[in-house]
Scaffold this motif. Structure first.
Motif, mmCIF file in Angstrom:
data_model
loop_
_atom_site.group_PDB
_atom_site.id
_atom_site.type_symbol
_atom_site.label_atom_id
_atom_site.label_comp_id
_atom_site.label_asym_id
_atom_site.label_seq_id
_atom_site.Cartn_x
_atom_site.Cartn_y
_atom_site.Cartn_z
ATOM 1 N N ALA A 91 0.821 -1.224 0.000
ATOM 2 C CA ALA A 91 0.000 0.000 0.000
ATOM 3 C C ALA A 91 0.847 1.263 0.000
ATOM 4 C CB ALA A 91 -0.952 -0.016 1.189
ATOM 5 N N TRP A 92 1.956 1.261 0.712
ATOM 6 C CA TRP A 92 2.756 2.480 0.802
ATOM 7 C C TRP A 92 3.251 2.932 -0.574
ATOM 8 C CZ3 TRP A 92 7.752 2.377 -0.862
ATOM 9 C CH2 TRP A 92 8.431 1.163 -0.852
ATOM 10 N N THR A 93 3.442 1.981 -1.520
ATOM 11 C CA THR A 93 3.908 2.390 -2.850
ATOM 12 C C THR A 93 2.810 3.135 -3.603
ATOM 13 O OG1 THR A 93 3.347 0.320 -4.022
ATOM 14 C CG2 THR A 93 5.519 0.430 -2.956
ATOM 15 N N GLY A 94 1.577 2.685 -3.467
ATOM 16 C CA GLY A 94 0.458 3.402 -4.083
ATOM 17 C C GLY A 94 0.270 4.776 -3.471
ATOM 18 N N ASN A 95 0.490 4.858 -2.158
ATOM 19 C CA ASN A 95 0.385 6.151 -1.484
ATOM 20 C C ASN A 95 1.438 7.123 -2.018
ATOM 21 O OD1 ASN A 95 -1.671 5.051 0.077
ATOM 22 N ND2 ASN A 95 -0.343 4.642 1.828
ATOM 23 N N LEU A 96 2.673 6.644 -2.220
ATOM 24 C CA LEU A 96 3.726 7.520 -2.749
ATOM 25 C C LEU A 96 3.461 7.930 -4.187
ATOM 26 C CD1 LEU A 96 7.090 6.093 -1.348
ATOM 27 C CD2 LEU A 96 5.938 8.229 -0.731
ATOM 28 N N LEU A 97 2.862 7.030 -4.978
ATOM 29 C CA LEU A 97 2.530 7.397 -6.358
ATOM 30 C C LEU A 97 1.531 8.545 -6.381
ATOM 31 C CD1 LEU A 97 2.254 3.893 -8.057
ATOM 32 C CD2 LEU A 97 4.060 5.601 -8.376
ATOM 33 N N LYS A 98 0.565 8.507 -5.476
ATOM 34 C CA LYS A 98 -0.465 9.549 -5.441
ATOM 35 C C LYS A 98 0.035 10.812 -4.744
ATOM 36 C CE LYS A 98 -5.116 10.701 -4.907
ATOM 37 N NZ LYS A 98 -6.458 10.302 -4.755
ATOM 38 N N SER A 99 0.831 10.641 -3.683
ATOM 39 C CA SER A 99 1.333 11.775 -2.893
ATOM 40 C C SER A 99 2.838 11.616 -2.673
ATOM 41 C CB SER A 99 0.622 11.837 -1.534
ATOM 42 O OG SER A 99 -0.751 11.987 -1.682
ATOM 43 N N PRO A 100 3.658 12.042 -3.608
ATOM 44 C CA PRO A 100 5.102 11.835 -3.463
ATOM 45 C C PRO A 100 5.769 12.666 -2.370
ATOM 46 C CG PRO A 100 4.610 12.959 -5.522
ATOM 47 C CD PRO A 100 3.299 12.610 -4.896
ATOM 48 N N GLU A 101 5.073 13.690 -1.871
ATOM 49 C CA GLU A 101 5.626 14.486 -0.775
ATOM 50 C C GLU A 101 5.362 13.724 0.521
ATOM 51 O OE1 GLU A 101 7.065 17.636 -1.440
ATOM 52 O OE2 GLU A 101 6.725 17.146 -3.540
ATOM 53 N N THR A 110 13.415 13.881 11.865
ATOM 54 C CA THR A 110 12.300 13.923 10.912
ATOM 55 C C THR A 110 12.738 14.749 9.709
ATOM 56 O OG1 THR A 110 10.680 13.711 12.672
ATOM 57 C CG2 THR A 110 9.895 14.605 10.580
ATOM 58 N N ILE A 111 12.598 14.159 8.511
ATOM 59 C CA ILE A 111 13.091 14.778 7.283
ATOM 60 C C ILE A 111 11.987 14.778 6.239
ATOM 61 C CG2 ILE A 111 14.812 14.612 5.440
ATOM 62 C CD1 ILE A 111 16.475 12.902 7.534
ATOM 63 N N LEU A 112 11.723 15.935 5.647
ATOM 64 C CA LEU A 112 10.768 16.027 4.544
ATOM 65 C C LEU A 112 11.434 15.508 3.276
ATOM 66 C CD1 LEU A 112 9.257 19.566 5.242
ATOM 67 C CD2 LEU A 112 8.352 17.329 5.903
ATOM 68 N N VAL A 113 10.706 14.673 2.533
ATOM 69 C CA VAL A 113 11.262 14.053 1.335
ATOM 70 C C VAL A 113 10.265 14.108 0.182
ATOM 71 C CG1 VAL A 113 12.792 12.479 2.597
ATOM 72 C CG2 VAL A 113 10.473 11.738 1.995
#
Length: 156
Positions: A91-101, A110-113
Motif C-alpha cells: 500500500a505504501w507504494t500506491g500512497n507515494l505514487l499519489k502523494s510523493p511528498e 524527521t526529514i521532509l522528502v
C-alpha cells in the motif's frame, strides 16, 4: 559475511517468512521506534530502516510504515516495494505514487522528502544496488509477476 546475516537472508527468502513477517515486523518496529523516540528500529539491526509517513491514497490520512531502506552516499534513500515477495504492491507504494511528498524518521530526525518512482536505466542501476545490498530481493521478484517498484527519496 556474518553467519547471522546469511541465515536471515535464507529465512527471509522463504514463503513462510513472506506470510508471517508482514504481520509482526512492522508492528514491532513501530512500537520500539515510539518507545525510543525515533532512535531505534529492531529490524534496522539487520538492515537500515526508516519510518515513512505519507498521505493515504484513498483516505488522505497520514499512513506510517516502517521500511527497510538503502541509504545512498548522496543522502538519498532507495525503497524497495517487495512486499516480502507477495502478490500485489504494498500500500505504501500506491500512497507515494499519489502523494510523493512525504516525511521520514531517520535515526531520530524527521526529514521532509519527495519520492520518485524509478524506471528505465535508473531503475536497473538501483535494482543492481538492491540485489547487492540484500540478495533475497531476487527471490521476491522471481515469485511475483509484477515488477517490484523502486523509489528514491530525496530531501526537500
Amino acid at each position: 559475511m556474518a553467519v547471522g546475516v546469511r541465515l536471515m537472508q535464507k529465512v527471509s527468502s522463504t514463503r513462510t517468512f513472506a506470510k508471517v513477517a508482514p504481520h509482526f515486523i512492522p508492528a514491532m518496529d513501530r512500537a520500539v521506534h515510539r518507545l525510543t523516540r525515533g532512535k531505534v528500529m529492531l529490524s534496522a539491526q539487520m538492515l537500515p530502516g526508516l519510518i515513512l509517513t505519507v498521505r493515504g491514497a484513498k483516505s488522505g490520512l497520514p499512513r506510517v510504515t516502517p521500511l527497510a531502506c538503502i541509504p545512498e552516499p548522496d543522502g538519498t534513500w532507495l525503497l524497495i516495494g517487495s512486499n516480502f515477495g507477495r502478490e500485489g504492491h504494498p500500500a505504501w507504494t500506491g500512497n507515494l505514487l499519489k502523494s510523493p511528498e512525504a516525511e521520514v524518521s531517520w535515526r531520530g530526525e524527521t526529514i521532509l522528502v519527495r519520492a520518485e518512482l524509478l524506471s528505465g536505466e535508473e531503475r536497473e542501476t538501483a535494482w543492481r544496488t538492491a540485489l547487492g545490498f540484500w540478495p533475497p530481493y531476487a527471490t521476491y521478484q522471481a515469485r511475483v509477476e509484477r515488477e517490484i517498484r523502486l523509489f528514491r527519496l530525496t530531501r526537500r
